[in-house]
Motif scaffolding. Structure first.
Motif, PDB file in Angstrom:
ATOM      1  N   GLU A  53       0.845  -1.204   0.000  1.00 26.39           N
ATOM      2  CA  GLU A  53       0.000   0.000   0.000  1.00 26.39           C
ATOM      3  C   GLU A  53       0.878   1.251   0.000  1.00 26.39           C
ATOM      4  O   GLU A  53       0.605   2.219  -0.723  1.00 26.39           O
ATOM      5  N   ALA A  54       1.934   1.239   0.778  1.00 28.18           N
ATOM      6  CA  ALA A  54       2.839   2.390   0.840  1.00 28.18           C
ATOM      7  C   ALA A  54       3.560   2.591  -0.490  1.00 28.18           C
ATOM      8  O   ALA A  54       3.718   3.732  -0.946  1.00 28.18           O
ATOM      9  N   MET A  55       3.961   1.517  -1.125  1.00 31.14           N
ATOM     10  CA  MET A  55       4.647   1.617  -2.427  1.00 31.14           C
ATOM     11  C   MET A  55       3.718   2.234  -3.476  1.00 31.14           C
ATOM     12  O   MET A  55       4.167   3.020  -4.306  1.00 31.14           O
ATOM     13  N   VAL A  56       2.449   1.895  -3.420  1.00 32.71           N
ATOM     14  CA  VAL A  56       1.469   2.492  -4.335  1.00 32.71           C
ATOM     15  C   VAL A  56       1.270   3.964  -3.975  1.00 32.71           C
ATOM     16  O   VAL A  56       1.345   4.859  -4.826  1.00 32.71           O
ATOM     17  N   ARG A  57       1.035   4.229  -2.702  1.00 34.17           N
ATOM     18  CA  ARG A  57       0.743   5.594  -2.231  1.00 34.17           C
ATOM     19  C   ARG A  57       1.874   6.561  -2.537  1.00 34.17           C
ATOM     20  O   ARG A  57       1.637   7.718  -2.923  1.00 34.17           O
ATOM     21  N   PHE A  58       3.118   6.118  -2.414  1.00 35.94           N
ATOM     22  CA  PHE A  58       4.260   7.002  -2.649  1.00 35.94           C
ATOM     23  C   PHE A  58       4.689   7.041  -4.121  1.00 35.94           C
ATOM     24  O   PHE A  58       5.674   7.684  -4.461  1.00 35.94           O
ATOM     25  N   VAL A  61       5.375   2.116  -7.231  1.00 35.43           N
ATOM     26  CA  VAL A  61       4.893   1.086  -8.158  1.00 35.43           C
ATOM     27  C   VAL A  61       4.799   1.658  -9.569  1.00 35.43           C
ATOM     28  O   VAL A  61       5.264   1.038 -10.533  1.00 35.43           O
ATOM     29  N   ASP A  62       4.230   2.845  -9.699  1.00 31.91           N
ATOM     30  CA  ASP A  62       4.123   3.477 -11.024  1.00 31.91           C
ATOM     31  C   ASP A  62       5.500   3.785 -11.603  1.00 31.91           C
ATOM     32  O   ASP A  62       5.735   3.594 -12.795  1.00 31.91           O
ATOM     33  N   ALA A  63       6.414   4.266 -10.778  1.00 34.99           N
ATOM     34  CA  ALA A  63       7.765   4.588 -11.251  1.00 34.99           C
ATOM     35  C   ALA A  63       8.478   3.337 -11.743  1.00 34.99           C
ATOM     36  O   ALA A  63       9.123   3.349 -12.799  1.00 34.99           O
ATOM     37  N   CYS A  64       8.344   2.244 -11.009  1.00 33.22           N
ATOM     38  CA  CYS A  64       8.994   0.984 -11.415  1.00 33.22           C
ATOM     39  C   CYS A  64       8.354   0.426 -12.681  1.00 33.22           C
ATOM     40  O   CYS A  64       9.050  -0.078 -13.572  1.00 33.22           O
ATOM     41  N   HIS A  66       6.895   2.150 -15.018  1.00 35.27           N
ATOM     42  CA  HIS A  66       7.341   3.018 -16.111  1.00 35.27           C
ATOM     43  C   HIS A  66       8.757   2.616 -16.561  1.00 35.27           C
ATOM     44  O   HIS A  66       9.028   2.515 -17.757  1.00 35.27           O
ATOM     45  N   CYS A  67       9.622   2.401 -15.615  1.00 34.13           N
ATOM     46  CA  CYS A  67      11.008   2.014 -15.932  1.00 34.13           C
ATOM     47  C   CYS A  67      11.024   0.697 -16.711  1.00 34.13           C
ATOM     48  O   CYS A  67      11.725   0.568 -17.703  1.00 34.13           O
ATOM     49  N   GLU A  68      10.245  -0.278 -16.250  1.00 30.96           N
ATOM     50  CA  GLU A  68      10.200  -1.593 -16.892  1.00 30.96           C
ATOM     51  C   GLU A  68       9.607  -1.511 -18.294  1.00 30.96           C
ATOM     52  O   GLU A  68      10.159  -2.057 -19.245  1.00 30.96           O
ATOM     53  N   GLU A  69       8.486  -0.816 -18.425  1.00 33.39           N
ATOM     54  CA  GLU A  69       7.753  -0.817 -19.686  1.00 33.39           C
ATOM     55  C   GLU A  69       8.250   0.221 -20.686  1.00 33.39           C
ATOM     56  O   GLU A  69       8.220  -0.015 -21.888  1.00 33.39           O
ATOM     57  N   GLU A  70       8.696   1.380 -20.215  1.00 34.76           N
ATOM     58  CA  GLU A  70       9.043   2.474 -21.115  1.00 34.76           C
ATOM     59  C   GLU A  70      10.549   2.664 -21.307  1.00 34.76           C
ATOM     60  O   GLU A  70      10.966   3.240 -22.297  1.00 34.76           O
ATOM     61  N   GLU A  71      11.318   2.205 -20.348  1.00 32.62           N
ATOM     62  CA  GLU A  71      12.753   2.466 -20.419  1.00 32.62           C
ATOM     63  C   GLU A  71      13.577   1.196 -20.580  1.00 32.62           C
ATOM     64  O   GLU A  71      14.795   1.228 -20.491  1.00 32.62           O
ATOM     65  N   GLY A  72      12.897   0.075 -20.758  1.00 37.81           N
ATOM     66  CA  GLY A  72      13.588  -1.151 -21.124  1.00 37.81           C
ATOM     67  C   GLY A  72      14.199  -1.965 -20.010  1.00 37.81           C
ATOM     68  O   GLY A  72      15.086  -2.782 -20.244  1.00 37.81           O
ATOM     69  N   GLY A  73      13.757  -1.811 -18.801  1.00 37.74           N
ATOM     70  CA  GLY A  73      14.299  -2.664 -17.754  1.00 37.74           C
ATOM     71  C   GLY A  73      14.041  -2.111 -16.380  1.00 37.74           C
ATOM     72  O   GLY A  73      13.683  -0.957 -16.219  1.00 37.74           O
ATOM     73  N   CYS A 109      14.443 -11.157 -13.459  1.00 41.28           N
ATOM     74  CA  CYS A 109      14.451 -12.085 -12.332  1.00 41.28           C
ATOM     75  C   CYS A 109      13.487 -13.238 -12.621  1.00 41.28           C
ATOM     76  O   CYS A 109      12.425 -13.054 -13.218  1.00 41.28           O
ATOM     77  N   PHE A 110      13.853 -14.415 -12.175  1.00 39.87           N
ATOM     78  CA  PHE A 110      13.035 -15.615 -12.346  1.00 39.87           C
ATOM     79  C   PHE A 110      11.626 -15.406 -11.807  1.00 39.87           C
ATOM     80  O   PHE A 110      10.665 -15.975 -12.318  1.00 39.87           O
ATOM     81  N   PHE A 111      11.470 -14.569 -10.794  1.00 41.83           N
ATOM     82  CA  PHE A 111      10.196 -14.390 -10.116  1.00 41.83           C
ATOM     83  C   PHE A 111       9.381 -13.197 -10.616  1.00 41.83           C
ATOM     84  O   PHE A 111       8.285 -12.955 -10.126  1.00 41.83           O
ATOM     85  N   LEU A 112       9.892 -12.450 -11.597  1.00 41.11           N
ATOM     86  CA  LEU A 112       9.162 -11.307 -12.125  1.00 41.11           C
ATOM     87  C   LEU A 112       8.079 -11.787 -13.079  1.00 41.11           C
ATOM     88  O   LEU A 112       8.338 -12.546 -14.004  1.00 41.11           O
ATOM     89  N   GLY A 113       6.854 -11.349 -12.829  1.00 37.43           N
ATOM     90  CA  GLY A 113       5.718 -11.703 -13.678  1.00 37.43           C
ATOM     91  C   GLY A 113       5.056 -10.466 -14.256  1.00 37.43           C
ATOM     92  O   GLY A 113       5.543  -9.337 -14.078  1.00 37.43           O
ATOM     93  N   GLU A 114       3.949 -10.670 -14.915  1.00 34.23           N
ATOM     94  CA  GLU A 114       3.204  -9.586 -15.572  1.00 34.23           C
ATOM     95  C   GLU A 114       2.864  -8.443 -14.612  1.00 34.23           C
ATOM     96  O   GLU A 114       2.854  -7.286 -15.002  1.00 34.23           O
ATOM     97  N   ASN A 115       2.566  -8.781 -13.369  1.00 35.79           N
ATOM     98  CA  ASN A 115       2.141  -7.773 -12.392  1.00 35.79           C
ATOM     99  C   ASN A 115       3.161  -7.571 -11.286  1.00 35.79           C
ATOM    100  O   ASN A 115       2.806  -7.311 -10.139  1.00 35.79           O
ATOM    101  N   GLY A 116       4.419  -7.717 -11.609  1.00 35.97           N
ATOM    102  CA  GLY A 116       5.464  -7.546 -10.613  1.00 35.97           C
ATOM    103  C   GLY A 116       5.951  -8.879 -10.080  1.00 35.97           C
ATOM    104  O   GLY A 116       5.840  -9.910 -10.735  1.00 35.97           O
TER     105      GLY A 116
END
Length: 173
Positions: A53-58, A61-64, A66-73, A109-116
């Motif tokens: 909840e804190a990661m979303v509120r601050f 989550v959106d910043a990460c 964006h980095c994954e989807e828009e900046e390639g990693g 990472c082996f554990f990274l999925g569609e939603n984190g």
């Protein structure tokens, strides 16, 4: 069987997952009947929810994302999974979180999925790490609040990890 997470640290992640599943098959019921484990699992579940909840509120989550989807990693690159040990993976099984059979993306990472992250109980590095960009976007008070919240999650992970290891060493031979 002596449960020594450090002796498994050099195993490939697929072997660590196999080992965690074996531990769950042999000792999962015992662990889930143990009051100290069930209490810590409940506390950890609440702490994880508070951290998320804190990661979303601050805005982290959106910043990460964006980095994954828009900046390639992202920070969740291939090799991070090597920090995990069978006990931490077992803790995910105890929390009804299935462990993946294969990596979704070659360079992640082996554990990274569609939603984190597909894990619930994560390694301390995965909980605590904030890149410089994210650190700079957070006002100091928000950073302190986030570190306080995630610190509770990390403390509980440590306590549960040690409790599980102790019980397994005592009950599984």
């Amino acid at each position: 069987m002596n449960i020594n997470a450090s002796s498994a640290s050099s195993l490939p992640i697929e072997e660590k997952i196999r080992y965690a599943r074996e531990l769950f098959d042999r000792g999962g019921e015992t662990l889930l009947r143990e009051p100290s484990v069930t209490k810590l699992l409940a506390i950890l579940d609440r702490n994880i929810a508070a951290s998320q909840e804190a990661m979303v509120r601050f805005g982290i989550v959106d910043a990460c994302r964006h980095c994954e989807e828009e900046e390639g990693g992202s920070c969740c690159g291939a090799g991070i999974e090597n920090r995990y040990n069978p006990i931490l993976l077992l803790m995910n099984l105890l929390m009804s979180r299935d462990l993946p059979e294969k990596r979704q993306w070659e360079n992640s990472c082996f554990f990274l999925g569609e939603n984190g992250c597909r894990l619930k109980a994560r390694h301390i590095l995965c909980i605590n790490y904030l890149c410089l960009r994210v650190q700079k976007m957070l006002p100091p008070n928000d950073l302190i609040a986030l570190q306080t919240i995630t610190g509770e999650e990390m403390d509980t992970i440590f306590l549960l990890h040690e409790t599980v290891k102790k019980i397994l060493n005592k009950n599984i031979r």
